[in-house]
Structures are given as structure tokens and as C-alpha cells.
Write an enzyme that holds these catalytic residues in place. Structure first.
Site, PDB file in Angstrom:
ATOM      1  N   ASP A   9       5.660   5.866  10.127  1.00 28.36           N
ATOM      2  CA  ASP A   9       5.778   4.710  10.587  1.00 28.36           C
ATOM      3  C   ASP A   9       6.226   4.291  11.844  1.00 28.36           C
ATOM      4  OD1 ASP A   9       4.902   4.070   7.864  1.00 28.36           O
ATOM      5  OD2 ASP A   9       6.887   3.801   7.050  1.00 28.36           O
TER       6      ASP A   9
ATOM      7  N   LYS B 233       9.658  -3.936   8.205  1.00 26.85           N
ATOM      8  CA  LYS B 233       8.260  -4.098   7.758  1.00 26.85           C
ATOM      9  C   LYS B 233       8.219  -4.244   6.220  1.00 26.85           C
ATOM     10  CE  LYS B 233       7.287  -0.086   5.998  1.00 26.85           C
ATOM     11  NZ  LYS B 233       6.901   0.329   4.714  1.00 26.85           N
TER      12      LYS B 233
END
EC number: 2.7.1.148
Length: 281
Positions: free
Chosen positions: A136, A10
Site C-alpha cells: 500500500d 486511506k
């Protein structure tokens, strides 16, 4: 039976530290996107009741310290699974890079074992479980473009058509995320996530570039000034923008054309050893 699950990295197109919560966590507002630099999780059944972790990376622990093990153990205990599994973790995402490697590996493990053990858990349930492992992980369960807020537990998928080329540059050092967050003060720069989101959803690439930012850059760059040198070089070589992702130290550049991305890769390879050309998924 063998199940293979992709675990994409990401990047943070925007990261704003809104403030500090009463529980000690920082309130964050972020715009995140997945890129096609992937780890891979392979799961197979074994005799007995153990969780066995193997990896192609000698830097990865293969015990309870690994987020993959934590994810497997959490599901196994929560749903009283009494069969053993072997999990092969193929690492391609740089470690300690701000690219969510450990989180996306945990998320991929949860997704894969959900199918492997026929648990039929919803995405929302997997995200709630993932948050027990790391902030996350809920985003990484979903992936793609998303607005993320709270402690990382509120994930809102976004319909965004922008798919630029991305050049990732990882210097030869890591950053301690807790150390960065401990250094947050009121003088950090703020990022207008709502305007960034509006530009992304409207498909306005230039406006998206204008509003991109990372509140943690100021803190990390004070500790590691080389990150600023990476940013400056990428911009000098023609990047549309260059920004640190997460708490660092990886810097990413966006480019609309693959030709420009190739030029950036060539110019950065003599500057840092770990340089990757990928694309937003």
C-alpha cells in the site's frame, strides 16, 4: 532543521480480487481515496549515525519492526547517508484498522527524508522504494483518488471532484491481513472497478455508490460478524452506503451532508469507542 509531514489514512471505495499470480501474490484492482484523518511524522537531525524513532503511542514498536524505521533505513542505506535522524511518529490513525496507517507513515517518512536529505527523488522512484516496504506504500506516496492495480505497485491518480463526508467506525479488535488473503477462494464477490472508476471520474455520486464493493468483506465478516452489525446500523441510521475498508475491520459510511454525518457519529458512539468524522481529501 525540522520537517513535519502529514500522513493521511486511506479508504477502499472498491477492492476487487482479480486472481492469484504465479508469484503467489493476489492480483488486485482497487479505487482508493485519502481521508483527513492523519498521523504526523516529524524529522530532525541528531549527532551520530543512528535512526531514533519515538512515538506518542505505546503500541507502536520503535525499532526495525516499525515501517517508519524501515523507510528511513532503506533510504539511508540505498543513498549512503551518513547522518543520524530522530523521527517522531504522532499516531492518530487507529492501528490494525485497514486504514493504511503503517503504509502512510512509511510513505510520509520517504517524502520527508527525500526533502530532508535533498535527494530529489521523483514520485515514481519513491513509489518503487515504498513497494519494497509494503504493497500500500506506493499509493500512499501519491494519495488522493487513485486506481491501484497489480500487487499495489501500479498507481494511477484520478481527477475526481466528489468529496463526501466519511464516518469511520473501528471496532475493538484487529484483523490479520495475511489470514484474510489465505482464505480467498473462487466464491468471493467481485467488484466492477472499471464502472466504479467511470462513475467517480464523471462526478456521479449515486452511480459511484452503486458500484462500490469489497471482495474481502465476505471473508472477514465470517470471522468477525460484528462488522456486519456495524454496517447494518450505519445504513439504518441513514448512511448513503457503508463498506469495510481493506481487509478490515474498520467500516466507513459516506454521506453527502455534514448534518447526516453528525447524526451517524452520535448514533455510533455508544456502539463502538472509535468513531471519526472526516472527509475525502
Amino acid at each position: 532543521m525540522l520537517i513535519i509531514e502529514k500522513a493521511p489514512a486511506k479508504i477502499n471505495l472498491g477492492l476487487d480480487v482479480v486472481g492469484k499470480r504465479n508469484d503467489g501474490y493476489h492480483e488486485l484492482s482497487m479505487l482508493m481515496a485519502s481521508v483527513d484523518l492523519n498521523d504526523y511524522i516529524s524529522i530532525s537531525e541528531i549527532e551520530g549515525d543512528d535512526i531514533i524513532i519515538e512515538s506518542n503511542s505505546h503500541r507502536m514498536p520503535v525499532n526495525e519492526k516499525n515501517d517508519v524505521y524501515k523507510a528511513a533505513s532503506l533510504l539511508k542505506e540505498r543513498y549512503a547517508i551518513q547522518s543520524g535522524v530522530k523521527i517522531l511518529l504522532e499516531k492518530r490513525i487507529p492501528i490494525c484498522a485497514g486504514l493504511g496507517g503503517g503504509s502512510t507513515d512509511a510513505a510520509a517518512t520517504l517524502r520527508a527524508l527525500n526533502r530532508f536529505w535533498n535527494l530529489e527523488l521523483s514520485c515514481e522512484k519513491l513509489q518503487a522504494l515504498g513497494f519494497e516496504i509494503g504493497s500500500d506504500v506506493p499509493y500512499c506516496i501519491q494519495g488522493g483518488y487513485a486506481a491501484v492495480s497489480g500487487k499495489g505497485d501500479i498507481v494511477e491518480p484520478l481527477a475526481v471532484s466528489i468529496s463526501p463526508w466519511v464516518v469511520l467506525v473501528k471496532p475493538d479488535f484487529g484483523i490479520s491481513t495475511p489470514t484474510v488473503f489465505k482464505a480467498i477462494n473462487t466464491s468471493i464477490s467481485r467488484v466492477n472497478i472499471s464502472s466504479l472508476r467511470a462513475a467517480a471520474e464523471a462526478g456521479d455520486y449515486q452511480q459511484m455508490l452503486h458500484y462500490m464493493g469489497n471482495s474481502l468483506e465476505d471473508i472477514t465478516i465470517i470471522r468477525k460478524p460484528f462488522i456486519q452489525k456495524i454496517k447494518d446500523r450505519l445504513l439504518k441510521c441513514g448512511a448513503d452506503t457503508a463498506l469495510m475498508t481493506g481487509s478490515g475491520p474498520t467500516v466507513f459510511a459516506l454521506c453527502q451532508s455534514e448534518k447526516k454525518a453528525d447524526r451517524l457519529v452520535n448514533s455510533m458512539k455508544g456502539f463502538c469507542r472509535q468513531v471519526y468524522k472526516v472527509r475525502v481529501l
